[in-house]
Design a protein around this motif. Structure first.
Motif, PDB file in Angstrom:
ATOM      1  N   THR A  41      -7.243   5.441  -1.174  1.00 59.93           N
ATOM      2  CA  THR A  41      -6.505   6.659  -0.765  1.00 59.93           C
ATOM      3  C   THR A  41      -6.058   7.583  -1.896  1.00 59.93           C
ATOM      4  OG1 THR A  41      -5.501   4.584   0.769  1.00 59.93           O
ATOM      5  CG2 THR A  41      -4.549   6.749   0.509  1.00 59.93           C
ATOM      6  N   LYS A 101      -6.814 -10.906  -0.963  1.00 61.99           N
ATOM      7  CA  LYS A 101      -6.137  -9.917  -0.164  1.00 61.99           C
ATOM      8  C   LYS A 101      -5.557  -8.700  -1.140  1.00 61.99           C
ATOM      9  CE  LYS A 101      -5.076 -12.670   3.668  1.00 61.99           C
ATOM     10  NZ  LYS A 101      -3.796 -13.560   4.460  1.00 61.99           N
ATOM     11  N   GLU A 102      -4.597  -9.199  -2.055  1.00 56.80           N
ATOM     12  CA  GLU A 102      -4.264  -8.262  -3.066  1.00 56.80           C
ATOM     13  C   GLU A 102      -5.185  -7.325  -3.631  1.00 56.80           C
ATOM     14  OE1 GLU A 102      -0.903  -7.655  -3.681  1.00 56.80           O
ATOM     15  OE2 GLU A 102      -0.465  -9.340  -2.244  1.00 56.80           O
ATOM     16  N   ASP A 143      -8.137  -6.223  -2.178  1.00 58.74           N
ATOM     17  CA  ASP A 143      -8.351  -5.297  -1.114  1.00 58.74           C
ATOM     18  C   ASP A 143      -7.352  -4.419  -0.939  1.00 58.74           C
ATOM     19  OD1 ASP A 143     -10.680  -6.976  -0.609  1.00 58.74           O
ATOM     20  OD2 ASP A 143      -9.987  -7.837   0.904  1.00 58.74           O
ATOM     21  N   LYS A 144      -6.102  -4.820  -0.932  1.00 59.24           N
ATOM     22  CA  LYS A 144      -4.889  -3.665  -1.035  1.00 59.24           C
ATOM     23  C   LYS A 144      -4.934  -2.723  -1.901  1.00 59.24           C
ATOM     24  CE  LYS A 144      -1.387  -6.680   1.375  1.00 59.24           C
ATOM     25  NZ  LYS A 144       0.059  -7.222   1.018  1.00 59.24           N
ATOM     26  N   CYS A 145      -5.287  -3.228  -3.301  1.00 60.96           N
ATOM     27  CA  CYS A 145      -5.449  -2.446  -4.476  1.00 60.96           C
ATOM     28  C   CYS A 145      -6.551  -1.453  -4.389  1.00 60.96           C
ATOM     29  CB  CYS A 145      -5.717  -3.316  -5.750  1.00 60.96           C
ATOM     30  SG  CYS A 145      -5.448  -2.135  -7.309  1.00 60.96           S
ATOM     31  N   SER A 164      -7.831  -0.285  -1.466  1.00 63.94           N
ATOM     32  CA  SER A 164      -7.554   0.531  -0.311  1.00 63.94           C
ATOM     33  C   SER A 164      -6.481   1.626  -1.102  1.00 63.94           C
ATOM     34  CB  SER A 164      -6.938  -0.190   0.672  1.00 63.94           C
ATOM     35  OG  SER A 164      -6.481   0.612   1.677  1.00 63.94           O
ATOM     36  N   GLY A 165      -5.625   1.412  -1.729  1.00 64.44           N
ATOM     37  CA  GLY A 165      -4.798   1.869  -2.290  1.00 64.44           C
ATOM     38  C   GLY A 165      -5.524   3.267  -3.453  1.00 64.44           C
TER      39      GLY A 165
END
Length: 181
Positions: free
Chosen positions: A141, A130-131, A133-135, A137-138
């Motif tokens: 972006t 999850k971390e 994936d967040k990274c 995604s960030g």
């Protein structure tokens, strides 16, 4: 001069004695055991001692005097008793059964601990995923925003050069701007 020669001779004698002691220390034990085994082998083969002629299998291993035997001998205990044998087999079977149950409980406990550890590892791996994936995604972006900012900057540079070109065509020069206060 004689004292130096005497000292050299004493050193040679001392070194020779030390060499003999070291050789005896190294070669002594193996030589001792080899000679001892040789003497024992010679002693066994000599006809001085005649071989024993006895039948030990017919004699009991331990003889107990009649007064201490309580009307039964030690050899009676070794005889086959069906009741004792059956009880012994039952006890042995129960002990084996108990041992197997204990091992099964231990195996189940080990399996439970392994399952818990596996679930914990899966949970931690999921959190890391999850971390990540967040990274990602960030990063996507930020990369999109950077590309958009670069495109906007490039457009602004083009617009600025067009206005600067028009200003120069109408007589504007660098540094010729006057401040009106």
């Amino acid at each position: 001069m004689a004292t130096k020669q005497q000292q050299a001779a004493a050193v040679k004698v001392g070194l020779g004695l030390m060499a003999v002691c070291i050789a005896g220390y190294i070669l002594g034990p193996p030589l001792y055991w080899h000679l001892k085994e040789g003497f024992v082998a010679v002693a066994r083969s000599s006809p001085i001692c005649s071989p024993c002629d006895c039948d030990c299998s017919s004699q009991p291993l331990l003889s107990i005097p009649q007064g201490l035997s309580n009307a039964s001998s030690f050899t009676d205990c070794a005889k086959h008793d069906p009741e004792v044998n059956e009880d012994t087999e039952k006890n042995f079977a129960e002990l084996l059964k108990e041992e197997l149950q204990l091992r099964e409980i231990e195996a189940q406990e080990n399996q439970r601990r392994a399952d818990i550890a596996l679930l914990e590892a899966k949970k931690i791996a999921s959190q890391y995923q999850k971390e990540a994936d967040k990274c990602n995604s960030g990063m996507e972006t930020c990369e999109g925003a950077r590309e958009k900012a670069e495109a906007t900057l490039e457009a602004q540079k083009k617009l600025t050069s067009i206005w600067e070109l028009r200003a120069r065509q109408r007589g504007w020069k660098d540094g010729a701007a006057k401040s009106h206060t």
